[in-house]
Scaffold this motif. Structure first.
Motif, PDB file in Angstrom:
ATOM      1  N   MET A   1       0.829  -1.202   0.000  1.00 31.86           N
ATOM      2  CA  MET A   1       0.000   0.000   0.000  1.00 31.86           C
ATOM      3  C   MET A   1       0.870   1.262   0.000  1.00 31.86           C
ATOM      4  O   MET A   1       0.511   2.291   0.583  1.00 31.86           O
ATOM      5  N   ILE A   2       1.990   1.175  -0.699  1.00 28.44           N
ATOM      6  CA  ILE A   2       2.956   2.267  -0.683  1.00 28.44           C
ATOM      7  C   ILE A   2       2.382   3.552  -1.289  1.00 28.44           C
ATOM      8  O   ILE A   2       2.689   4.662  -0.830  1.00 28.44           O
ATOM      9  N   ALA A   3       1.538   3.426  -2.310  1.00 28.35           N
ATOM     10  CA  ALA A   3       0.953   4.625  -2.933  1.00 28.35           C
ATOM     11  C   ALA A   3       0.075   5.370  -1.928  1.00 28.35           C
ATOM     12  O   ALA A   3       0.145   6.607  -1.818  1.00 28.35           O
ATOM     13  N   GLU A   4      -0.747   4.642  -1.178  1.00 27.59           N
ATOM     14  CA  GLU A   4      -1.618   5.267  -0.193  1.00 27.59           C
ATOM     15  C   GLU A   4      -0.802   5.867   0.962  1.00 27.59           C
ATOM     16  O   GLU A   4      -1.142   6.933   1.492  1.00 27.59           O
ATOM     17  N   ILE A   5       0.272   5.184   1.330  1.00 28.93           N
ATOM     18  CA  ILE A   5       1.130   5.686   2.409  1.00 28.93           C
ATOM     19  C   ILE A   5       1.746   7.026   2.017  1.00 28.93           C
ATOM     20  O   ILE A   5       1.746   7.987   2.797  1.00 28.93           O
ATOM     21  N   ARG A   6       2.236   7.117   0.799  1.00 25.93           N
ATOM     22  CA  ARG A   6       2.867   8.366   0.360  1.00 25.93           C
ATOM     23  C   ARG A   6       1.822   9.465   0.164  1.00 25.93           C
ATOM     24  O   ARG A   6       2.097  10.642   0.426  1.00 25.93           O
ATOM     25  N   ALA A   7       0.638   9.079  -0.270  1.00 25.23           N
ATOM     26  CA  ALA A   7      -0.424  10.075  -0.403  1.00 25.23           C
ATOM     27  C   ALA A   7      -0.811  10.654   0.949  1.00 25.23           C
ATOM     28  O   ALA A   7      -1.290  11.790   1.043  1.00 25.23           O
ATOM     29  N   ALA A   8      -0.566   9.876   2.023  1.00 29.84           N
ATOM     30  CA  ALA A   8      -0.858  10.348   3.376  1.00 29.84           C
ATOM     31  C   ALA A   8       0.259  11.225   3.930  1.00 29.84           C
ATOM     32  O   ALA A   8       0.169  11.688   5.073  1.00 29.84           O
ATOM     33  N   GLY A   9       1.307  11.449   3.135  1.00 36.41           N
ATOM     34  CA  GLY A   9       2.402  12.312   3.562  1.00 36.41           C
ATOM     35  C   GLY A   9       3.556  11.583   4.216  1.00 36.41           C
ATOM     36  O   GLY A   9       4.487  12.214   4.726  1.00 36.41           O
ATOM     37  N   ILE A  10       3.516  10.261   4.194  1.00 38.13           N
ATOM     38  CA  ILE A  10       4.599   9.452   4.783  1.00 38.13           C
ATOM     39  C   ILE A  10       5.546   9.080   3.642  1.00 38.13           C
ATOM     40  O   ILE A  10       5.283   8.157   2.872  1.00 38.13           O
ATOM     41  N   GLN A  11       6.630   9.803   3.524  1.00 36.77           N
ATOM     42  CA  GLN A  11       7.496   9.649   2.360  1.00 36.77           C
ATOM     43  C   GLN A  11       8.611   8.619   2.561  1.00 36.77           C
ATOM     44  O   GLN A  11       9.061   8.004   1.609  1.00 36.77           O
ATOM     45  N   TYR A  12       9.056   8.457   3.788  1.00 36.34           N
ATOM     46  CA  TYR A  12      10.190   7.569   4.051  1.00 36.34           C
ATOM     47  C   TYR A  12       9.867   6.624   5.201  1.00 36.34           C
ATOM     48  O   TYR A  12       9.000   6.900   6.032  1.00 36.34           O
TER      49      TYR A  12
END
Length: 452
Positions: free
Chosen positions: A345-356
């Motif tokens: 679910m990396i796309a959703e994680i990054r969309a939530a502002g969690i980049q690293y």
């Protein structure tokens, strides 16, 4: 060069990651401060402390509490009677014949790693995900190392073909491979076939092995554990200690079995470095550790009972995680931690502002979730690997042990009832984690950098 209050700090120190225990404590303290500012009094779900919750075994506790307290320094290699006891312990439990001269007693497993890294020439191969404790020591020494990345398909274990390819591409000199078995933080177990394949590659490639087997006696089915020291005796340094299976991390006792055939020069060099760093492990603590390694029915019962409780608590917690949509979890075969992989679910994680990956723990501890654990560098993950380590240790170990001994669970339903009686707080934490995952996937969660 780092400068603080006018005092210059060596640049190597800035490259050292914080130990996971320190990072976890600072994370919780920081979020509690944020919560206080908005009058939030909700408790935190603690999944970050990788420390056994059980009391120290009675024989060790009684021994350390007062029979003797010599002020003299021990032999830097360890008390002879303790090394003899460790020798017998390995013969009985691990099918390893190693006389006391091959055994070194250190200030915990971590205290043995630095001297071994120091004396050995060549580069070090460090599996990822893994225990953070290796990298800071390698960076202190400015020693070359390579990360060997694990994958879900192989349960994050070292793949022989991947290892062979890496070694083929390195300079043809001596190397050292780190091998944690059972794995950490995954709790996965290497089979005898796995170990033989890895050992064959290491023999062909002039590669030694540092086998950290600190969780070996917490393997849920002990008949499945095989020590690399019995597979590749001439090339393996076998590390173990009292921290995990005897719940005695504070005593700081570690053991090392040197490779079979090691000459006196290697032992002398290791002891020289060890003695330079901390002289010797504490003498009365070494004396107190002796009962842990002698034939002892009470100690055997303690190991059996605590191992079973670890199995019940950790596998049931991991199974609850595995049932969450968007989460991949390997059910552990040993220890009291397991790993969650959120990369699907990396796309959703990054969309939530969690980049690293380092952002993951600060994001999970935000209000109202309060899920406290470690991620990212704290478990040797790459910046793009969104892994989480959950430790199933947030319960009253003394009460759980008394309950288990009073009425041992006999069926799966008994075990579930035992888990909910003693681990209800952890079960509630996984429910909150499920809510957090759902909110990330739906787009309703946003990471606030101020919560770090």
């Amino acid at each position: 060069m780092v400068k603080t209050a006018g005092i210059m700090i060596d640049a190597r120190v800035d490259r050292i990651q914080q130990p996971d225990t320190l990072r976890f404590s600072q994370l919780v303290a920081g979020q509690k401060h944020v919560c206080q500012s908005v009058a939030c009094c909700e408790d935190f779900f603690s999944f970050g402390r990788a420390e056994s919750p059980f009391p120290v075994p009675d024989d060790i506790r009684v021994e350390i509490s007062g029979k003797s307290c010599p002020g003299t320094l021990a032999d830097p290699a360890g008390l002879p009677e303790l090394r003899e006891a460790v020798s017998g312990f390995y013969a009985r439990n691990y099918n390893i014949t190693a006389d006391a001269d091959r055994i070194i007693i250190g200030h915990g497993v971590k205290g043995l790693v630095l001297p071994i890294f120091t004396i050995l020439a060549g580069s070090v191969i460090v599996p990822s995900p893994g225990w953070l404790g290796y990298l800071p020591q390698l960076r202190i020494l400015n020693k070359p190392y390579y990360r060997l990345y694990g994958h879900y398909a192989a349960q994050y274990k070292i793949r022989p073909t991947q290892l062979a390819a890496m070694l083929k591409g390195l300079v043809k000199s001596q190397h050292l491979l780190i091998l944690n078995n059972p794995g950490y933080p995954t709790g996965n177990l290497y089979t005898e076939k796995d170990l033989k394949e890895i050992a064959a590659i290491c023999r062909e490639s002039n590669t030694l092995i540092l086998a950290n087997e600190a969780y070996s006696l917490l393997t849920y089915d002990l008949s499945k554990f095989v020590s690399m020291g019995s597979i590749y005796p001439e090339g393996t340094f076998v590390l173990n200690g009292l921290s995990m299976d005897r719940s005695a991390g504070g005593l700081r006792i570690g053991t090392c079995i040197l490779p079979e055939g090691s000459d006196q020069a290697l032992k002398d060099e290791l002891i020289k470095v060890l003695a330079t760093v901390y002289t010797a492990a504490v003498t009365p603590v070494q004396q107190a550790a002796i009962p842990a390694y002698l034939p002892n029915p009470a100690m055997d019962a303690y190991l059996h009972d605590t191992r079973e409780i670890h199995r019940i608590m950790t596998t049931r917690l991991a199974a609850r995680c595995a049932a969450i949509e968007g989460v991949r979890t390997i059910i552990p075969e040993g220890g009291f931690s397991f790993m969650v992989d959120l990369n699907v679910m990396i796309a959703e994680i990054r969309a939530a502002g969690i980049q690293y990956s380092n952002d993951l723990a600060p994001a999970m501890i935000q209000h109202p979730y309060h899920i406290a654990t470690v991620t990212g560098e704290a478990m040797m993950a790459g910046y793009d690997d969104f892994y989480i380590r959950f430790s199933a240790t947030d319960y009253d170990g003394t009460a759980a042990l008394e309950s288990y001994r009073s009425v041992p669970p006999k069926t799966p339903s008994d075990e579930e009832a035992f888990f909910m009686r003693h681990g209800a707080r952890m079960a509630a934490g996984i429910e909150m984690f499920s809510r957090w995952v759902s909110d990330v996937r739906s787009g309703s969660f946003k990471f606030e950098k101020s919560a770090e």
